[in-house]
Design a protein around this motif. Structure first.
Motif, mmCIF file in Angstrom:
data_model
loop_
_atom_site.group_PDB
_atom_site.id
_atom_site.type_symbol
_atom_site.label_atom_id
_atom_site.label_comp_id
_atom_site.label_asym_id
_atom_site.label_seq_id
_atom_site.Cartn_x
_atom_site.Cartn_y
_atom_site.Cartn_z
ATOM 1 N N TRP A 64 7.404 -3.953 1.707
ATOM 2 C CA TRP A 64 6.823 -3.265 2.892
ATOM 3 C C TRP A 64 7.379 -2.006 3.833
ATOM 4 O O TRP A 64 8.588 -0.899 2.862
ATOM 5 C CB TRP A 64 8.161 -4.293 4.177
ATOM 6 N N PRO A 65 6.349 -0.978 4.288
ATOM 7 C CA PRO A 65 5.522 -1.429 5.018
ATOM 8 C C PRO A 65 3.895 -1.615 4.273
ATOM 9 O O PRO A 65 3.490 -2.838 4.723
ATOM 10 C CB PRO A 65 4.872 -0.629 5.763
ATOM 11 N N LEU A 84 5.187 -10.995 0.299
ATOM 12 C CA LEU A 84 6.766 -10.065 0.802
ATOM 13 C C LEU A 84 7.840 -10.072 -0.393
ATOM 14 O O LEU A 84 8.588 -10.799 -0.789
ATOM 15 C CB LEU A 84 7.032 -10.364 1.890
ATOM 16 N N VAL A 140 8.756 -10.529 8.810
ATOM 17 C CA VAL A 140 7.863 -8.623 9.574
ATOM 18 C C VAL A 140 7.399 -9.115 10.689
ATOM 19 O O VAL A 140 6.241 -10.250 10.512
ATOM 20 C CB VAL A 140 6.607 -7.857 8.064
ATOM 21 N N LEU A 151 10.461 -5.152 10.978
ATOM 22 C CA LEU A 151 11.120 -5.690 9.714
ATOM 23 C C LEU A 151 12.128 -6.429 10.048
ATOM 24 O O LEU A 151 13.031 -5.776 10.979
ATOM 25 C CB LEU A 151 11.482 -5.044 8.367
#
Length: 266
Positions: free
Chosen positions: A113-114, A213, A236, A242
């Motif tokens: 992330w991201p 992820l 997310v 997040l």
């Protein structure tokens, strides 16, 4: 891989600009004024003198060794509150294209992330996305990408214990990689997923993003304005925020740059 091979030749909807040296491909596109708008404009560079990452970060890349490029799109069909889907589209396209390269190792790349791409706990790709909004729509987006392809030595292997040491495809595979083939594969996947946004398939893209992820549903150490803590990434949001649940079972919600992963070199 898709059945149709993507061609990097110019067309009525696509244009590619190849540069030798430039400050950054994102900066080039900010000043770019074409005679007619294309659906997708791709700008590549052999070397960036001021390649940028997120915030104050700089992207280290030896000339002619890696993939440095930016995409210009005009996603007016995407509402401003869902513009994170562009980050998801790009991350998914690059993860899928690169994962195909290392499939012989039966190892799945993950999206940190991201939108960084990680091989284990090491960074293979970084992105910088800059959006221009007009009212409630995204007027244009510049999607900057740096991918470690053939570079094997890095001056700054790790920064402050928070970011994974860089790694390249050549280091993973043990041989040099033809960069143009990788770029073609990325563009093939990107155009397909970008079409999904035009079809309104935002939720489907979001679920694919979550499924790939990095460190999701695992207990790890993080650091925010209050200091270090243990927590688990659980979600997310479609807005890009997040969600981490800490040891006290409290849900913590973060925008970009508000929390850091603690990644210790093994």
């Amino acid at each position: 891989m898709t059945d149709k091979h993507f061609c990097l030749d110019d067309s009525p909807w696509f244009r590619m600009v190849e540069l030798g040296e430039v400050t950054s491909t994102n900066d080039f596109l900010k000043a770019y004024r074409p005679l007619e708008e294309r659906r997708i404009t791709l700008v590549t560079a052999e070397h960036q003198t001021a390649g940028r990452g997120a915030g104050q970060n700089r992207w280290e890349s030896q000339p002619g060794q890696n993939l440095l490029f930016s995409l210009l799109v005009h996603p007016r069909h995407i509402p401003a509150h869902r513009m994170f889907v562009l980050s998801e589209v790009l991350a998914l396209a690059i993860r899928e294209a690169l994962n195909y390269q290392i499939s012989i190792f039966n190892f799945q790349l993950k999206i940190k992330w991201p939108n960084d791409i990680y091989y284990g706990d090491r960074k293979l790709c970084g992105m910088l996305i800059e959006n221009e909004l007009r009212g409630q729509t995204v007027e244009c987006s510049i999607l900057g990408v740096g991918i470690n392809i053939n570079q094997t030595e890095f001056k700054s292997p790790i920064m402050g214990g928070f970011r994974g040491a860089p790694i390249s495809l050549a280091q993973i595979l043990g041989c040099e990689v033809e960069r143009r083939f990788v770029l073609e594969a990325i563009m093939e996947h990107f155009t397909r997923y970008y079409e999904w946004t035009e079809q309104g398939r935002f939720d489907e893209l979001h679920e694919m993003y979550l499924a790939n992820l990095y460190r999701r549903d695992e207990l790890h150490r993080f650091c925010d304005a209050g200091g270090e803590f243990l927590g688990t990434i659980v979600d997310v949001e479609p807005t890009g925020h997040l969600i981490i649940v800490d040891e006290a079972s409290d849900r913590r919600r973060y925008a970009f740059k508000e929390v850091e992963y603690i990644i210790k070199e093994k």
